[in-house]
Design an enzyme around this catalytic site. Structure first.
Site, short mmCIF file in Angstrom:
data_model
loop_
_atom_site.label_atom_id
_atom_site.label_comp_id
_atom_site.label_asym_id
_atom_site.label_seq_id
_atom_site.Cartn_x
_atom_site.Cartn_y
_atom_site.Cartn_z
CB CYS A 149 -0.83 0.00 1.37
SG CYS A 149 -1.96 1.53 1.21
CB CYS A 152 -0.42 2.52 3.92
SG CYS A 152 -2.03 1.85 3.28
CG ASP A 153 3.16 1.29 4.30
OD1 ASP A 153 2.80 1.67 5.57
OD2 ASP A 153 2.89 0.12 4.17
#
Ligand code: NDP
Length: 337
Positions: A149, A152-153
């Site tokens: 992701c 997300c990261d």
């Protein structure tokens, strides 16, 4: 610990575009649906950035903002949303029974939901390559330099070189998004052409920070708990050469698998796990159970098509309730929704 008991005419499992659209339709039909959030409330759009192809948003909209609007609209018409982990379902008789825990790891059943109809919109989850390095820490480097992701990261990889694996739209989107942070993005794809849409391919190929490694497979990931990812092993399937490639992050973007484990052996599904529905409808092989969105659609897999099938599932459920004379099934008929 006490158990919460809930009874509803329509229960919707999953809260992505399919589930929340089903909720909007079912609540507008005064069926007071219950939506059970999955582990990722709002579904996969909550971990994307710009959504440029959802109709009605000429300038695009961020995925999380779009899902917030779906949610507000569903709640406005009387949808209740709860967050429990459904551990077990009993579809052998109606009303169906769903057994919920507070979290995946919890031992105790704390919520029992009885449903006259069930709409399954559990969506899909990212697929992994199946190599040891992907496993979550401490076995592998998952969550410590390996991710599925970018939204997300990506932030953790500011100024670092990154490898993205895949050749579909997800991989293009992830690679483009990661250029905001990474010093360089190496896109590793196992074939000599992409599967992604032309517009996304063009953006990737034109991007100065992205290099494509064609006919290349990621075989292993090296690094340590302290340092994170340090390099990957690549295999060129044209030249049969294996090489060590230095990188500090790995993003796997090779597609998704439907979240339908809960229904294995009970509902008809294809080899991959997509739920099978009947003809033009969203009916599964069990009367009163409907499936929609990425849990059911192996072909189009778009937010807008998921929303469309969510609408269809709600209409099917309403008709089912009316035909089965469930009291106060609905005040409206599907035609005047
Ligand atoms: P896809 O199935 O379209 O693509 C998966 C990619 O990963 C393929 O290139 C495939 O390679 C590769 N792959 C699969 N398994 C492996 C493996 N084991 N090892 C190496 N490579 C592998 O999935 P996506 O998630 O990219 O897209 C799914 C759907 O969602 C599509 O319909 C897409 O259009 C849509 N989508 C749309 C977006 C948008 O419009 N903005 C954004 C994201 C997705 P190969 O090509 O060789 O099979």
């Amino acid at each position: 610990m006490s158990t919460t008991n809930i009874e509803r005419k329509v229960v919707i499992l999953g809260s992505g575009p399919a589930g929340l659209t089903a909720a909007i339709y079912a609540s507008r039909a005064e069926l007071s649906p219950l939506v059970i959030d999955g582990p990722q409330p709002g579904g996969q759009l909550t971990i994307t950035t710009d959504v440029e192809n959802y109709p009605g948003f000429a300038d695009g909209i961020m995925g999380p903002a779009l899902m917030e609007q779906f949610r507000e609209q569903a709640v406005r018409f009387g949808t209740e949303i709860i967050n429990v982990w459904i551990d077990k379902v009993d579809l052998s008789q109606r009303p169906f029974t769903l057994y919920g825990k507070d979290s995946e790891d919890a031992d105790e059943i704390t919520t029992i939901v009885k449903a006259d109809t069930l709409i399954i919109s559990t969506g899909a989850s990212a697929k992994w390559l199946g190599i040891p390095g992907e496993a979550p820490v401490p076995e592998g480097l998952g969550g410590n330099g390996v991710s599925a992701c970018a939204t997300c990261d990506g932030f953790f990889f500011r100024g670092k070189p990154i490898v993205v694996v895949g050749g579909g739209d997800t991989a293009m989107e992830e690679a483009l998004f990661l250029t905001r942070f990474a010093s360089k993005v190496s896109l590793v794809h196992r074939r000599h052409e992409f599967r992604a849409s032309k517009i996304m391919q063009e953006r990737v190929l034109a991007h100065e920070k992205i290099d494509v490694l064609w006919n290349t497979e990621l075989k292993d990931i090296q690094g340590s708990k302290e340092a994170g990812v340090e390099s990957v092993t690549l295999f060129n399937n044209e030249t049969n050469e294996t090489s060590n490639f230095p990188t500090q992050g790995v993003f796997i973007a090779i597609g998704h698998k439907p979240n339908t484990e809960l229904f294995k052996g009970v509902l008809d599904m294809d080899d991959v796990g997509y739920l099978i529905t009947e003809g033009k409808t969203m009916k599964t092989n069990i009367e009163g159970v409907f499936a929609c969105g990425d849990a059911q659609d192996s072909y189009y897999r778009q937010a807008v098509t998921a929303a469309g099938t969510g609408c269809m599932a709600a209409i099917d459920a309403e008709r089912f309730l009316a035909e089965h004379h469930v009291p106060n099934a609905a005040k409206n008929t599907p035609t005047n929704w």
